[in-house]
Design an enzyme around this catalytic site. Structure first.
Site, PDB file in Angstrom:
ATOM      1  N   HIS A   1       1.117  -1.003  -0.014  1.00  0.00           N
ATOM      2  CA  HIS A   1       0.090  -0.193   0.172  1.00  0.00           C
ATOM      3  C   HIS A   1       0.694   1.153  -0.224  1.00  0.00           C
ATOM      4  CE1 HIS A   1      -3.726   2.561   1.358  1.00  0.00           C
ATOM      5  NE2 HIS A   1      -2.426   2.919   2.083  1.00  0.00           N
ATOM      6  N   GLU A   2       1.770   1.192   1.053  1.00  0.00           N
ATOM      7  CA  GLU A   2       2.464   2.457   1.091  1.00  0.00           C
ATOM      8  C   GLU A   2       3.684   2.422   0.524  1.00  0.00           C
ATOM      9  OE1 GLU A   2       1.976   5.113   2.868  1.00  0.00           O
ATOM     10  OE2 GLU A   2       0.419   3.486   4.050  1.00  0.00           O
TER      11      GLU A   2
ATOM     12  N   HIS B   1       1.614   4.576  -2.524  1.00  0.00           N
ATOM     13  CA  HIS B   1       1.523   6.414  -2.555  1.00  0.00           C
ATOM     14  C   HIS B   1       3.459   6.670  -2.755  1.00  0.00           C
ATOM     15  CE1 HIS B   1      -1.679   6.859  -0.269  1.00  0.00           C
ATOM     16  NE2 HIS B   1      -1.142   6.354   0.462  1.00  0.00           N
TER      17      HIS B   1
ATOM     18  N   HIS C   1       3.693   7.086  -7.375  1.00  0.00           N
ATOM     19  CA  HIS C   1       2.949   7.928  -7.014  1.00  0.00           C
ATOM     20  C   HIS C   1       3.500   9.323  -7.138  1.00  0.00           C
ATOM     21  CE1 HIS C   1      -1.571  10.021  -7.021  1.00  0.00           C
ATOM     22  NE2 HIS C   1      -1.104   9.997  -7.861  1.00  0.00           N
TER      23      HIS C   1
HETATM   24 ZN   LIG Z   1      -2.905   5.091   2.275  1.00  0.00          ZN
END
Ligand SMILES: [Zn+2]
Length: 715
Positions: A505-506, A509, A512
């Site tokens: 998940h991280e 980010h 991104h």
């Molecule tokens: Zn998040």
């Protein structure tokens, strides 16, 4: 986050949600004392321009932030003093470029204070919050400046701007208006007071929460009470007992930090102790003691409502949502209500399964909140023959990291080179240079894995430097922060399946941030509407459980043996297990957040009763608590705005990520062409276009909700 003005700097402090920071009363150095040699105010000749963490002392932050605010003010004054008529370049772009120094230092400060705080950084955070708030207001409520912005905005149809420049112009104007630029003087004065008070209250909320979390301990002296808690975590609890000065041959301390409380609730057969720990967690900020957060919450809710009324909105949620993909509270409730009913029904089925197991255990009581996780593990084992804990040896932290990297290499041909020569803020941190297929530099990535008292709870990403391309291409420097169990003398850090998912998940980010390819910092990387920003992170979670990706990295840390195929099958077979609980727990918090922020300014809120009523309204069963009760709902109360009226975002983004991942499944989960399109249309674009437009460009149509329901087994 929202673009522009000094807000960028102020928002940095808020950017990583659920902040659980600040406290004590250390001596903070005066500006004079350290201004002579403050590395934060120098140009750095470090490789890639990374922050010289080896030279930065906690005492450097306060004077550096203050000096940078001064410098920012001078830049703003220069924009206003320009004798030339306002143009896009001399006003909008100049404003965008102003405050770069402040942004640099406050980004670093917010990252360090979140992940490796000490008394000095905590005190600095408390001191600087209202000052930054006032600084932001001084800019956004500056009449001369707004006049120039407005002059450019009014010519917008006649200017020869790129799409990104038009977007920047619109966003800049909008943010001024949303910050009160159009209000009468008296209203602006009141707005300043509200913002300042919110900054202080939220700081106090975080401080109380960190104290409440750290002050609690459960001492265990009988080995039988440990049940099946994994050996590596038992060792961690023994070390914690020593660290806290307990003098006993064999004893263990469990705390309210996730790597400690979760395994205890999952595996300890001692029901009384589970209740003690569960209540300790659930009552944080609600103990009617000095750290009680109820008064703060009540005041924050009322200030937010008052502010939204000043701005001409019905309530705080309407104000916040008008700037998000969701647009208004009705759209949020519409989404939540569609998922709530099937999720609640599923959680009741799960409860029945567990009640049966508990009765079979000979316990003559109904299932309670502190029993849920314990019986979840038992049912999981019985139904799927899957022991969550037995998976840990396949998820040693470095192996999971290699899996994340292998996936990125497969999809986008990235290369990762460890750089032990770069300075870090903590010795446990790892640093990587990320390169494109042709070896060209893409970004720097810091990874900070382990839970410790100096780190707030949760997992998050920071951008220490955002990508931009106004004055030459500036490459991003990003960090991922986790609360994984630290290694002990006898064992490396072994992650749970959920921990491993968090890693993916991280890293989403981080991607991104790293793939960003835009002109302006305030529109780059994760600077998107809040209900879009969790899309690139959550989509990564989908890959982790696929046999293709598990095969890349899930190897036993002792034997090197790959995770057996039948275990992978079991993981997938059980993917929808306990999704009723997970969905209901999350959604209850999302409803609670919305409830606090649709009240109007005349309504006084008493948090305990208010929360009870809000949960009764949705029919929440009392075996499940909202994932965050009010007293520790840091996402919405530990910064002036934070995720307030925004906790629903995870589910909003979930529609996008489930639907987007289907685009891969329709071809091949490792399909390079789809990955390239995803990078091009979503990851490289930051917040330069509205989220829905970016999504359509990637998918060729609007997102659909069915994939989300299917993924959670709720359709
Ligand atoms: Zn998040």
């Amino acid at each position: 986050m929202k673009p522009n003005i000094a807000l960028t700097a102020a928002l940095c402090l808020a950017v990583a949600a659920c902040s659980e920071a600040p406290a004590p009363d250390a001596e903070v150095a005066t500006p004079e004392a350290v201004a002579t040699a403050n590395p934060l105010l120098e140009d750095w000749d470090t490789p890639f321009g990374v922050p010289p963490f080896d030279r930065i002392e906690s005492e450097h932050y306060l004077p550096a932030i203050r000096a940078s605010m001064e410098a920012h003010n001078a830049e703003i004054d220069a924009i206003i003093a320009s004798p030339d008529a306002p143009t896009f370049d001399n006003t909008i772009e100049a404003l965008e470029l102003s405050g770069a120094g402040l942004s640099r230092v406050s980004r670093i400060f917010s990252a360090v204070d979140g992940a490796n705080s000490d008394d000095v950084t905590k005190e600095t955070a408390k001191t600087i919050a209202p000052e930054l708030s006032a600084h932001g207001d001084n800019i956004s409520l500056n009449k001369d400046l707004f006049e120039r912005v407005l002059a450019v905005y009014e010519q917008r149809d006649d200017l020869d701007l790129s799409a990104e420049q038009s977007h920047l112009l619109n966003e800049t104007h909008k943010q001024f208006v949303r910050s009160g630029a159009n209000l009468e003087d008296a209203a602006q004065e009141r707005l300043r007071e509200i913002n300042s008070e919110l900054a202080e209250l939220s700081q106090q909320f975080s401080e109380n929460l960190l104290d409440e979390t750290n002050n609690f301990e459960l001492l265990v002296t009988d080995r039988a009470d440990l049940g099946d808690i994994p050996a590596s975590l038992v060792a961690l609890a023994a070390e914690e007992a020593k660290r806290r000065g307990h003098e006993c041959d064999e004893c263990w301390v469990f705390t309210l930090h996730r790597p400690s409380i979760n395994p205890f609730l999952q595996y300890s057969p001692n029901r009384e102790m589970r209740k003690t720990l569960f209540d300790g967690y659930a009552m944080r900020g609600d103990n009617d003691n000095e750290q009680d957060n109820k008064g703060i919450i009540s005041r924050m809710v009322s200030l937010r409502a008052e502010r939204s009324a000043l701005m001409g909105y019905d309530n705080h949620a309407s104000f916040i949502l008008s700037d998000n993909m969701a647009e208004n509270p009705d759209n949020v409730y519409n989404l939540l209500d569609q998922v709530w009913k099937p999720a609640l029904a599923r959680s009741k089925e799960e409860r029945a399964d567990m009640q049966a197991m508990m009765t079979a255990d000979g316990i003559d009581d109904r299932l309670r909140g502190w029993d849920w996780r314990y019986y979840t593990e038992k049912v999981r084992k019985a139904k799927y023959d899957l022991d969550d804990d037995a998976l840990r040896p396949y998820f040693e932290v470095n192996a999971v990291r290699d899996g994340v990297f292998a996936l990125a290499s497969t999809l986008w041909d990235l290369q990762f080179e460890q750089r032990d020569d770069l300075p870090t803020w903590h010795p446990d941190q790892q640093v990587f240079e990320v390169k494109e297929a042709d070896g060209s530099h893409l970004a720097i990535l810091y990874l900070d894995y382990f839970a410790r008292e100096s780190k707030r709870g949760g997992a998050w990403m920071n951008a220490l430097r955002s990508q931009s391309n106004v004055d030459g291409f500036v490459t991003p420097i990003v960090t991922n922060n986790f609360n994984f169990p630290a290694p002990t003398e006898g064992s490396p850090s072994l992650l749970s399946l959920t921990n491993a998912e968090t890693f993916f998940h991280e890293f989403g980010h981080a991607l991104h941030g790293m793939f960003s390819d835009v002109r302006y910092t305030s529109l780059s990387g994760t600077n998107t509407p809040r209900d879009f920003v969790e899309f690139p992170s959550q989509v990564m979670e989908n890959w982790m459980r696929t046999p293709e990706v598990l095969g890349m990295f899930a190897k036993h840390y002792e034997t090197g043996e790959s995770i057996p195929e039948e275990v992978v099958e079991k993981i997938n077979a059980s993917a929808k297990f306990n999704q009723g609980f997970a969905t209901v727990e999350y959604m209850a918090a999302a409803y609670l957040d919305m409830a606090y922020h649709v009240v109007d300014s005349t309504e006084a809120v008493e948090p305990r009763g208010f929360e009870d009523a809000a949960m009764a309204d949705i029919g929440l069963i009392d075996e499940i608590l909202p994932r965050y009760r009010s007293g520790y709902f840091g996402h919405i109360f530990s910064s002036p705005t934070g995720y307030s009226a925004g906790y629903y975002s995870y589910m909003w983004s979930n529609i996008l990520d489930a639907d987007a991942f289907m685009a891969f499944e329709e071809t091949d989960v490792l399909d390079k062409e789809t990955a390239a399109r995803y990078r091009q249309e979503i990851l490289s674009k930051g917040g330069t276009r509205p989220g829905m437009e970016l999504y359509r460009n990637f998918r060729g149509r609007d997102p659909e909700i069915e994939p989300l329901l299917k993924a959670r087994g709720l359709n």
